[in-house]
Design a protein around this motif. Structure first.
Motif, mmCIF file in Angstrom:
data_model
loop_
_atom_site.group_PDB
_atom_site.id
_atom_site.type_symbol
_atom_site.label_atom_id
_atom_site.label_comp_id
_atom_site.label_asym_id
_atom_site.label_seq_id
_atom_site.Cartn_x
_atom_site.Cartn_y
_atom_site.Cartn_z
ATOM 1 N N SER A 100 -11.096 3.054 41.141
ATOM 2 C CA SER A 100 -10.138 4.025 41.684
ATOM 3 C C SER A 100 -9.376 4.773 40.593
ATOM 4 O O SER A 100 -8.536 5.618 40.907
ATOM 5 N N SER A 101 -9.676 4.499 39.337
ATOM 6 C CA SER A 101 -8.937 5.144 38.242
ATOM 7 C C SER A 101 -9.106 6.658 38.258
ATOM 8 O O SER A 101 -8.172 7.391 37.919
ATOM 9 N N GLY A 102 -10.252 7.138 38.650
ATOM 10 C CA GLY A 102 -10.465 8.584 38.746
ATOM 11 C C GLY A 102 -9.570 9.224 39.792
ATOM 12 O O GLY A 102 -8.975 10.278 39.569
ATOM 13 N N TRP A 103 -9.449 8.564 40.943
ATOM 14 C CA TRP A 103 -8.589 9.088 42.002
ATOM 15 C C TRP A 103 -7.118 9.052 41.593
ATOM 16 O O TRP A 103 -6.369 9.964 41.910
ATOM 17 N N VAL A 104 -6.730 7.990 40.898
ATOM 18 C CA VAL A 104 -5.345 7.897 40.446
ATOM 19 C C VAL A 104 -5.049 8.994 39.428
ATOM 20 O O VAL A 104 -3.994 9.633 39.467
ATOM 21 N N GLY A 105 -5.990 9.237 38.518
ATOM 22 C CA GLY A 105 -5.827 10.317 37.547
ATOM 23 C C GLY A 105 -5.709 11.673 38.210
ATOM 24 O O GLY A 105 -4.900 12.508 37.800
ATOM 25 N N GLU A 106 -6.509 11.894 39.251
ATOM 26 C CA GLU A 106 -6.415 13.156 39.986
ATOM 27 C C GLU A 106 -5.092 13.270 40.740
ATOM 28 O O GLU A 106 -4.500 14.343 40.802
ATOM 29 N N GLU A 110 -3.552 13.993 35.759
ATOM 30 C CA GLU A 110 -3.581 13.614 34.349
ATOM 31 C C GLU A 110 -4.942 13.009 34.033
ATOM 32 O O GLU A 110 -5.217 11.847 34.349
ATOM 33 N N PRO A 111 -5.851 13.782 33.408
ATOM 34 C CA PRO A 111 -7.207 13.284 33.148
ATOM 35 C C PRO A 111 -7.259 12.091 32.189
ATOM 36 O O PRO A 111 -8.136 11.239 32.313
ATOM 37 N N LYS A 112 -6.330 12.009 31.240
ATOM 38 C CA LYS A 112 -6.344 10.890 30.291
ATOM 39 C C LYS A 112 -6.023 9.559 30.966
ATOM 40 O O LYS A 112 -6.361 8.499 30.442
ATOM 41 N N LEU A 113 -5.383 9.615 32.102
ATOM 42 C CA LEU A 113 -4.981 8.400 32.805
ATOM 43 C C LEU A 113 -6.187 7.589 33.261
ATOM 44 O O LEU A 113 -6.145 6.362 33.279
ATOM 45 N N GLN A 114 -7.275 8.262 33.580
ATOM 46 C CA GLN A 114 -8.476 7.571 34.050
ATOM 47 C C GLN A 114 -8.995 6.588 32.998
ATOM 48 O O GLN A 114 -9.263 5.425 33.298
ATOM 49 N N GLY A 115 -9.133 7.037 31.777
ATOM 50 C CA GLY A 115 -9.631 6.157 30.719
ATOM 51 C C GLY A 115 -8.679 5.010 30.425
ATOM 52 O O GLY A 115 -9.108 3.868 30.224
#
Length: 127
Positions: A100-106, A110-115
């Protein structure tokens, strides 16, 4: 008997208060050091990661710690069960955070949040 109980309750509350104050002080020092060395944008990313971690961490214990404390005697089988339930829960929560990290970043735009969340999700496998 009631005086003894009252004394123990007051002593317990005092130690709990001291513990909470020390914990708060250490966290304040940590934030001060991080704020000093991190760029404001990176500090904001760290804050977002901590928000997500704290939300997920609320589910990791599953009340198992309270169960251990409330029992007068715990069998080896119960310890084994608690260990495996905690391990499986950590794995599931870590996997959920990873995927779910991609959804949280979206959500936070904040794209860096996913990584960062993918790296942090690995911590739930070992805790």
């Amino acid at each position: 008997m009631t005086d003894l109980l009252k004394h123990r309750a007051v002593a317990g509350a005092k130690w709990m208060g001291i513990s909470n104050l020390l914990f708060f002080g250490v966290q304040l020092i940590q934030l001060g050091v991080l704020a000093r060395y991190l760029h404001p944008r990176d500090f904001g990313l760290m804050a977002l990661v901590l928000v997500v971690i704290n939300m997920v961490q609320g589910f990791t214990d599953l009340g198992l710690g309270n169960f251990i404390v409330s029992q007068k005697k715990i069998e080896l089988q119960q310890f084994s069960l608690i260990f495996w339930v905690g391990l499986i829960a950590g794995f599931i929560l870590g996997a959920l955070l990873w995927f779910s990290s991609g959804w949280v970043g979206e959500f936070y735009q904040e794209p860096k949040l996913q990584g960062l969340l993918k790296w942090v999700s690995l911590l739930f496998l070992i805790t």
